[in-house]
Design an enzyme around this catalytic site. Sequence first.
Site, PDB file in Angstrom:
ATOM      1  N   HIS A 131      -0.646  -0.928  -4.590  1.00  0.00           N
ATOM      2  CA  HIS A 131      -1.900  -0.167  -4.577  1.00  0.00           C
ATOM      3  C   HIS A 131      -1.531   1.304  -4.416  1.00  0.00           C
ATOM      4  O   HIS A 131      -1.167   1.738  -3.326  1.00  0.00           O
ATOM      5  CB  HIS A 131      -2.759  -0.691  -3.417  1.00  0.00           C
ATOM      6  CG  HIS A 131      -4.044   0.023  -3.221  1.00  0.00           C
ATOM      7  ND1 HIS A 131      -4.791  -0.149  -2.074  1.00  0.00           N
ATOM      8  CD2 HIS A 131      -4.722   0.900  -3.984  1.00  0.00           C
ATOM      9  CE1 HIS A 131      -5.884   0.604  -2.156  1.00  0.00           C
ATOM     10  NE2 HIS A 131      -5.848   1.239  -3.307  1.00  0.00           N
ATOM     11  N   ASP A 163       0.831  -1.201   0.000  1.00  0.00           N
ATOM     12  CA  ASP A 163       0.000   0.000   0.000  1.00  0.00           C
ATOM     13  C   ASP A 163       0.868   1.254   0.000  1.00  0.00           C
ATOM     14  O   ASP A 163       1.563   1.530   0.980  1.00  0.00           O
ATOM     15  CB  ASP A 163      -0.900   0.025   1.243  1.00  0.00           C
ATOM     16  CG  ASP A 163      -1.976  -1.040   1.184  1.00  0.00           C
ATOM     17  OD1 ASP A 163      -2.870  -0.914   0.334  1.00  0.00           O
ATOM     18  OD2 ASP A 163      -1.919  -1.997   1.974  1.00  0.00           O
ATOM     19  N   ASP A 218     -10.011  -5.920  -1.334  1.00  0.00           N
ATOM     20  CA  ASP A 218      -9.225  -5.447  -0.184  1.00  0.00           C
ATOM     21  C   ASP A 218     -10.117  -4.722   0.805  1.00  0.00           C
ATOM     22  O   ASP A 218     -10.924  -3.875   0.420  1.00  0.00           O
ATOM     23  CB  ASP A 218      -8.136  -4.491  -0.708  1.00  0.00           C
ATOM     24  CG  ASP A 218      -7.202  -3.992   0.379  1.00  0.00           C
ATOM     25  OD1 ASP A 218      -7.282  -4.480   1.525  1.00  0.00           O
ATOM     26  OD2 ASP A 218      -6.379  -3.098   0.091  1.00  0.00           O
ATOM     27  N   GLY A 219      -9.951  -5.058   2.096  1.00  0.00           N
ATOM     28  CA  GLY A 219     -10.624  -4.308   3.153  1.00  0.00           C
ATOM     29  C   GLY A 219     -11.543  -5.145   4.016  1.00  0.00           C
ATOM     30  O   GLY A 219     -12.532  -5.695   3.523  1.00  0.00           O
ATOM     31  N   GLY A 252      -5.031  -7.871   5.816  1.00  0.00           N
ATOM     32  CA  GLY A 252      -4.105  -7.061   6.600  1.00  0.00           C
ATOM     33  C   GLY A 252      -4.004  -7.505   8.041  1.00  0.00           C
ATOM     34  O   GLY A 252      -3.303  -8.452   8.382  1.00  0.00           O
TER      35      GLY A 252
END
Length: 216
Positions: free
Chosen positions: A68, A36, A177-178, A199
Amino acid sequence: MKKKIISPSLLNVKKSNRLKLTRVFLNLGIKWFHFDFMDGKFVENTAISISEIKNIVKKTKNFVSDVHLMSSCPEKQIKELIGYVDYVTIHFESINYNEIKSIIAKYSQKIKIGIAIKPETTIEKIYNLLPDISLVLVMAVEPGKGGQTFIEKTYEKINNLSWIIKEKNYSIIIQVDGGIKDFNSNKVFASGADVIVVGTFLAKKPTKLKIQRLLK
């Protein structure tokens, strides 16, 4: 049957631990890493630097990598990353449409280009870019910080995107993602994701068991 790929994010890992943790993940069988980059403008925070990404790749290797780019000037970072990582992902909302088209035309022969979309950005907005890109990153949270909760309507977006890719026979990877944990990873994959970015759940005490739970 789609292959399920887990891609750890080092977003919430201390700088001093990132290289070590990358090696831990490699030993656990991880084959793809998600980096990131935040410029402090497109999103408020900053994260891993381009020089650190290049250093980790040089010192570990043998994995697929994507960056990203949460950046208001992604071309600058793309130039620096060519030859180091496999994919660079531009946020659709970070620059204007013509600039995105120009970057794809200019760099797609040198590095694989992806497009990231925020939760409120619809698939329709990137429809005409799909023939020319290699990856779509569907954000299930607002970009810029870790630890957020997965937005439920993302499942439908992944499903719709997957359907378009199959119908048009595009060679595009769907990355999500997330807020992905062991209790929702299966549904994310079932909706059509190829790669899930994980993550906090994985970065804190990574184990083979946690990876298996994400793949169940």
